[in-house]
Design a protein around this motif. Structure first.
Motif, PDB file in Angstrom:
ATOM      1  N   ALA A 150       0.850  -1.199   0.000  1.00 17.10           N
ATOM      2  CA  ALA A 150       0.000   0.000   0.000  1.00 17.10           C
ATOM      3  C   ALA A 150       0.880   1.243   0.000  1.00 17.10           C
ATOM      4  CB  ALA A 150      -0.931  -0.002   1.198  1.00 17.10           C
ATOM      5  N   GLY A 151       1.940   1.217   0.778  1.00 14.64           N
ATOM      6  CA  GLY A 151       2.876   2.332   0.801  1.00 14.64           C
ATOM      7  C   GLY A 151       3.608   2.500  -0.517  1.00 14.64           C
ATOM      8  N   ALA A 152       3.937   1.392  -1.158  1.00 11.92           N
ATOM      9  CA  ALA A 152       4.620   1.463  -2.449  1.00 11.92           C
ATOM     10  C   ALA A 152       3.750   2.166  -3.484  1.00 11.92           C
ATOM     11  CB  ALA A 152       5.002   0.059  -2.933  1.00 11.92           C
ATOM     12  N   ARG A 153       2.471   1.831  -3.494  1.00 10.23           N
ATOM     13  CA  ARG A 153       1.552   2.514  -4.423  1.00 10.23           C
ATOM     14  C   ARG A 153       1.493   4.010  -4.118  1.00 10.23           C
ATOM     15  NH1 ARG A 153      -1.135  -2.111  -3.300  1.00 10.23           N
ATOM     16  NH2 ARG A 153      -1.381  -3.513  -5.043  1.00 10.23           N
ATOM     17  N   ASN A 154       1.290   4.340  -2.849  1.00  5.11           N
ATOM     18  CA  ASN A 154       1.162   5.747  -2.497  1.00  5.11           C
ATOM     19  C   ASN A 154       2.469   6.512  -2.672  1.00  5.11           C
ATOM     20  OD1 ASN A 154      -1.523   6.220  -2.131  1.00  5.11           O
ATOM     21  ND2 ASN A 154      -1.503   5.840   0.065  1.00  5.11           N
ATOM     22  N   ALA A 155       3.593   5.854  -2.540  1.00  2.00           N
ATOM     23  CA  ALA A 155       4.869   6.526  -2.800  1.00  2.00           C
ATOM     24  C   ALA A 155       4.920   6.977  -4.261  1.00  2.00           C
ATOM     25  CB  ALA A 155       6.039   5.604  -2.481  1.00  2.00           C
ATOM     26  N   ALA A 156       4.476   6.124  -5.156  1.00  5.76           N
ATOM     27  CA  ALA A 156       4.459   6.491  -6.578  1.00  5.76           C
ATOM     28  C   ALA A 156       3.471   7.619  -6.840  1.00  5.76           C
ATOM     29  CB  ALA A 156       4.120   5.272  -7.436  1.00  5.76           C
ATOM     30  N   TRP A 157       2.276   7.538  -6.221  1.00  7.33           N
ATOM     31  CA  TRP A 157       1.294   8.612  -6.412  1.00  7.33           C
ATOM     32  C   TRP A 157       1.829   9.934  -5.871  1.00  7.33           C
ATOM     33  CZ3 TRP A 157      -2.286   8.072  -9.847  1.00  7.33           C
ATOM     34  CH2 TRP A 157      -2.849   6.828 -10.109  1.00  7.33           C
ATOM     35  N   LEU A 158       2.489   9.897  -4.721  1.00  5.27           N
ATOM     36  CA  LEU A 158       3.046  11.122  -4.149  1.00  5.27           C
ATOM     37  C   LEU A 158       4.169  11.670  -5.027  1.00  5.27           C
ATOM     38  CD1 LEU A 158       3.206  13.263  -1.965  1.00  5.27           C
ATOM     39  CD2 LEU A 158       4.559  11.652  -0.588  1.00  5.27           C
ATOM     40  N   ALA A 159       5.027  10.803  -5.526  1.00  5.89           N
ATOM     41  CA  ALA A 159       6.079  11.249  -6.448  1.00  5.89           C
ATOM     42  C   ALA A 159       5.454  11.916  -7.676  1.00  5.89           C
ATOM     43  CB  ALA A 159       6.961  10.070  -6.865  1.00  5.89           C
ATOM     44  N   ALA A 160       4.384  11.332  -8.182  1.00  3.30           N
ATOM     45  CA  ALA A 160       3.694  11.913  -9.343  1.00  3.30           C
ATOM     46  C   ALA A 160       3.120  13.285  -9.006  1.00  3.30           C
ATOM     47  CB  ALA A 160       2.584  10.976  -9.816  1.00  3.30           C
ATOM     48  N   GLN A 161       2.551  13.430  -7.825  1.00  8.87           N
ATOM     49  CA  GLN A 161       2.012  14.736  -7.430  1.00  8.87           C
ATOM     50  C   GLN A 161       3.126  15.781  -7.343  1.00  8.87           C
ATOM     51  OE1 GLN A 161      -0.259  13.029  -3.985  1.00  8.87           O
ATOM     52  NE2 GLN A 161      -1.797  14.488  -4.686  1.00  8.87           N
ATOM     53  N   ILE A 162       4.271  15.392  -6.839  1.00  8.99           N
ATOM     54  CA  ILE A 162       5.407  16.311  -6.756  1.00  8.99           C
ATOM     55  C   ILE A 162       5.836  16.727  -8.159  1.00  8.99           C
ATOM     56  CG2 ILE A 162       7.850  16.492  -6.127  1.00  8.99           C
ATOM     57  CD1 ILE A 162       7.105  14.595  -3.705  1.00  8.99           C
ATOM     58  N   LEU A 163       5.989  15.766  -9.047  1.00 16.82           N
ATOM     59  CA  LEU A 163       6.405  16.061 -10.423  1.00 16.82           C
ATOM     60  C   LEU A 163       5.347  16.883 -11.157  1.00 16.82           C
ATOM     61  CD1 LEU A 163       7.923  12.596 -11.375  1.00 16.82           C
ATOM     62  CD2 LEU A 163       9.188  14.701 -10.851  1.00 16.82           C
ATOM     63  N   ALA A 164       4.074  16.660 -10.839  1.00 11.40           N
ATOM     64  CA  ALA A 164       2.982  17.356 -11.520  1.00 11.40           C
ATOM     65  C   ALA A 164       2.942  18.848 -11.201  1.00 11.40           C
ATOM     66  CB  ALA A 164       1.641  16.712 -11.165  1.00 11.40           C
ATOM     67  N   LEU A 165       3.649  19.273 -10.178  1.00 12.77           N
ATOM     68  CA  LEU A 165       3.704  20.700  -9.868  1.00 12.77           C
ATOM     69  C   LEU A 165       4.272  21.497 -11.038  1.00 12.77           C
ATOM     70  CD1 LEU A 165       4.982  20.552  -6.182  1.00 12.77           C
ATOM     71  CD2 LEU A 165       2.700  21.238  -6.965  1.00 12.77           C
TER      72      LEU A 165
END
Length: 168
Positions: free
Chosen positions: A120-135
């Motif tokens: 679950a953390g692995a999935r959310n780590a990727a989503w969070l990385a994507a949110q950071i990059l999406a800035l």
């Protein structure tokens, strides 16, 4: 030379199956990434060299998965000012609490964004990385918005199916 925007480090090769959902999300969103096995304790020089090289090549976010003492994310955060996301991995009789606390308890000025344990953390780590990059990436921001819409549609479809099965 790599074009990875996200580097995913694992403290052990045995963590690969736990961290695999991270790669699935990054692939789904079209984010270039790389995986590496490196250890804060067994290969500290290798870890430092990887961070330095990847940062020089344009890596923007580091994701680190480790269990037990789980110092990998902290060692990476000490080396870079780029965002670091820690995935605590269950690897001992303490059920992951040791890794969770080691990952989340960083000294001031060296933060590690800590997600849930394991897959679950692995999935959310990727989503969070994507949110950071999406800035700074409008196309990625749009892809994230579309994914969120899909999540909502899935909940609504499940609700409708449930109501259909239980209608009087």
């Amino acid at each position: 030379m790599t074009n990875a925007k996200v580097a995913v480090f694992m403290g052990s090769a045995s963590d690969e199956s736990t961290v695999a959902p991270c790669a699935e999300v990054l692939k789904q969103l079209g984010i270039p990434y790389c995986f590496a096995v490196t250890s804060a304790h067994r290969t500290p020089e290798r870890t430092a060299a990887l961070v330095d090289r990847l940062e020089a090549e344009g890596c923007e976010v580091f994701i680190c998965a480790a269990g037990m003492a789980a110092h990998l994310a902290g060692a990476v955060a000490a080396r870079t000012t780029k965002p670091v996301i820690g995935i605590p991995v269950t690897a001992s009789s303490l059920g992951g609490m040791d890794a969770l606390l080691a990952t989340v308890q960083m000294p001031p000025g060296f933060p590690v964004a800590t997600v849930a344990l394991d897959k679950a953390g692995a999935r959310n780590a990727a989503w969070l990385a994507a949110q950071i990059l999406a800035l700074r990436d409008p196309a990625l921001a749009a892809a994230l918005a579309a994914a969120r819409a899909d999540f909502r549609a899935g909940v609504e479809a499940a609700d409708e199916a449930l109501r259909q099965r239980h209608s009087a």
